[in-house]
Design a protein around this motif. Sequence first.
Motif, PDB file in Angstrom:
ATOM      1  N   TYR A  91       0.221   7.024  11.085  1.00  0.00           N
ATOM      2  CA  TYR A  91      -1.386   6.559  10.593  1.00  0.00           C
ATOM      3  C   TYR A  91      -2.185   6.654  11.934  1.00  0.00           C
ATOM      4  CZ  TYR A  91      -5.153   5.045   7.386  1.00  0.00           C
ATOM      5  OH  TYR A  91      -6.087   5.191   6.560  1.00  0.00           O
ATOM      6  N   LEU A 127       0.862   5.428   0.507  1.00  0.00           N
ATOM      7  CA  LEU A 127       0.046   6.390   1.098  1.00  0.00           C
ATOM      8  C   LEU A 127       0.495   7.557   1.545  1.00  0.00           C
ATOM      9  CD1 LEU A 127      -2.321   6.847   3.278  1.00  0.00           C
ATOM     10  CD2 LEU A 127      -0.973   5.912   5.216  1.00  0.00           C
ATOM     11  N   ASN A 153       7.516  -1.461   7.656  1.00  0.00           N
ATOM     12  CA  ASN A 153       6.222  -1.368   6.952  1.00  0.00           C
ATOM     13  C   ASN A 153       5.966  -2.831   6.867  1.00  0.00           C
ATOM     14  OD1 ASN A 153       4.105  -0.091   5.757  1.00  0.00           O
ATOM     15  ND2 ASN A 153       4.880  -0.613   3.966  1.00  0.00           N
ATOM     16  N   VAL A 171      -4.645   6.391  -1.110  1.00  0.00           N
ATOM     17  CA  VAL A 171      -4.226   5.273  -0.744  1.00  0.00           C
ATOM     18  C   VAL A 171      -4.352   4.813  -1.876  1.00  0.00           C
ATOM     19  CG1 VAL A 171      -4.236   2.958   0.616  1.00  0.00           C
ATOM     20  CG2 VAL A 171      -4.739   5.206   1.716  1.00  0.00           C
ATOM     21  N   GLN A 230      -3.034   0.668  -4.069  1.00  0.00           N
ATOM     22  CA  GLN A 230      -2.086  -0.665  -3.884  1.00  0.00           C
ATOM     23  C   GLN A 230      -2.261  -1.021  -5.538  1.00  0.00           C
ATOM     24  OE1 GLN A 230      -4.101  -4.631  -2.722  1.00  0.00           O
ATOM     25  NE2 GLN A 230      -2.401  -4.410  -1.420  1.00  0.00           N
ATOM     26  N   ASP A 286      -1.601   0.460  12.112  1.00  0.00           N
ATOM     27  CA  ASP A 286      -2.509   0.318  10.879  1.00  0.00           C
ATOM     28  C   ASP A 286      -1.722   0.020   9.640  1.00  0.00           C
ATOM     29  OD1 ASP A 286      -4.686  -0.328   9.611  1.00  0.00           O
ATOM     30  OD2 ASP A 286      -6.047   1.566  10.173  1.00  0.00           O
ATOM     31  N   ARG A 287      -2.133   1.036   8.652  1.00  0.00           N
ATOM     32  CA  ARG A 287      -1.464   1.328   7.372  1.00  0.00           C
ATOM     33  C   ARG A 287       0.147   1.421   7.193  1.00  0.00           C
ATOM     34  NH1 ARG A 287      -4.887   0.814   3.046  1.00  0.00           N
ATOM     35  NH2 ARG A 287      -7.077   1.603   3.391  1.00  0.00           N
ATOM     36  N   ASP A 336       0.655  -1.101  -0.052  1.00  0.00           N
ATOM     37  CA  ASP A 336      -0.035  -0.036  -0.042  1.00  0.00           C
ATOM     38  C   ASP A 336       0.747   1.330  -0.118  1.00  0.00           C
ATOM     39  OD1 ASP A 336      -2.441  -1.164   0.028  1.00  0.00           O
ATOM     40  OD2 ASP A 336      -2.646  -1.417   2.298  1.00  0.00           O
ATOM     41  N   ARG A 367      -2.532  -4.188   7.230  1.00  0.00           N
ATOM     42  CA  ARG A 367      -2.748  -3.128   8.148  1.00  0.00           C
ATOM     43  C   ARG A 367      -2.414  -3.808   9.494  1.00  0.00           C
ATOM     44  NH1 ARG A 367      -8.303  -0.417   6.032  1.00  0.00           N
ATOM     45  NH2 ARG A 367      -7.656   1.104   7.833  1.00  0.00           N
TER      46      ARG A 367
END
Length: 597
Positions: free
Chosen positions: A472, A159, A522, A192, A194, A489-490, A157, A526
């Motif tokens: 996030y 962001l 990362n 966002v 993907q 989360d993200r 993802d 999520r």
Amino acid sequence: MRHVAFFKWAILVFIFITLIYTVISCTKEKIIIYRPFTNAVELVSPPSGSVYETVQPFTWESLNDVRSYQLQVSRDAIFSDLVFTRTLEDTTYTHTSNLLKRNYYWRVRAKNDDDVWGDWSDATVWTFRISDGTEEPDIVELVSPPNNDLTYTELPDLLWEQLDDAIGYQVNISTNSTFTNIVVDENITDTVFQSDQTMDDDLYYWRVRAKNEDYEWGDWSDAMVWSFTINTSVDYLVLKSTISTYGIAQDVFVVEEGPDSVIAYIADGASGLTIVNVTDPENPVMMGNMDHPDGDFGTTTWKVPGDEIVYMADLDGKIAALDIRFPLDIYSFRNISLGFDQNVTDIAGTVFQDTIYIAATRRNFSRREIGFYQIVYRSTIPGHGDLYSVHPRGLPADGKGACFDSLTMTIEYYEADRESTYYEQQDCLFAFAGASQAGLFWYNLSQTHGFHGADTLLLYDPRFIGSADTPYDALKLKARNGFVYVADDRSGLQIFDLPDTIPAFDHGDSYEVAPVLIADINTSGRTKDVHLIGNYCYLADANGGLKIIDVSDPYNPVFLDAYTTPYAYGVFATEDYIYICDRDIGLMIFENGDLIN
């Protein structure tokens, strides 16, 4: 005749010697020594940061013994997107064509009489902007994955921060920093992204730009762009067993209740509390379910080993204290709801001076807070609503996670009479709250001080110490040995270091002390939950499944292993096994011993 013959031989010898000399001369390497030339050109105009409606003449200082200069103007600071290049004998150049409205970068270098180029004018280059004064889109600020990140999914993802005047964004992913080999080029309206195409293990670069309501594109997000590395080469964990639960499993707390009894207490969503015997991890056995009449949606459980009460965050059911003696009775008078606070999202418990204390976070339109409950109610005492007390502290955003940690901390005291400070080492109990988009919050609960002869136990008056933002949404969190691990989360796992000195609660010049972000990692999904055992951090990573991170050096976390599940909500680990609550499967049990031993 002899003289004639001798003369002929002399001529032949001369010719032979001449030929050898000629051949040797022709094969000698010609050596040329160039003078070193490292002088950098000094730029003059347009000055760095200047703004013009039209392109201005470019000027720079002259250098001695220079044959020519080379001028370059680019759309980026690494000069991968050149607008033009000019080789000149003069120290000024006027560009006759118009340039589009945007930022530009320029630099100059010189060539000496030996045809040797010198250094470019400036390592950081100069920039100017062409603008007619109308509003243009701001530069997009990238968020995740962070620059130079190592991620573990084929579809990460991306962001970035939302711009108020943006109606769309363009995303580029490339295998080189010059973006000459773009593998993804998409226009979207969200912040966002993907990719729908699988990407191989490799180093990638990404950038984003925004388009405003006038359909004008702004500059790319970062002149030097951001990068991430995909590495999916992992040895997957061994799944021992699964068992379906009554509801949608959210969180699990595993307790060794005896030498041959290991029980998993599951917050099972709308189905309340589900109890599973996991003594044999390969053959878990369902023991029962308790959906209290006052319950709403179970999100987290906590229990003292050997006690007969399980505490569960139950959203509008508040904190449910449930009697788990068999046969299970949802109408038992010992089943009570603690507190008057609705939308309880998470709880963490600890035992201090033979009393249970629970930290609970809540989300509510009118009250967002973390509450500290002193549970007087014990398994040997019938439950009544007045047998507890609560000490709430407000949060600037929805409370999503809570945890405790005990640390020896240096306390800075303020001596009012002498107008000075002094320091003491104290054992302190701390609580931490994950406050969604507001980040991490830190509270002191157990500091005591004999100031004016009166000790103060901060469990009854929790003191805010400091906070730190996260990229996030700060959800669940765990603290240990002065470090706090946040499921963000993200943005994956965020690791914070706690300062070793804090002000006393009655400090004359009280000040906030913020946790310091020292590392992040990362993930492919999520990150919803986090658990710590030994040197390892376990993540429930939603669609990314289970992740294991080596945090023996919290400043340099290292990805170890992964197992993809449909949607992992909660995680609990022991030295031997890992327990995952998955939305679609229920409870999943993995072997852990071979990995960490």
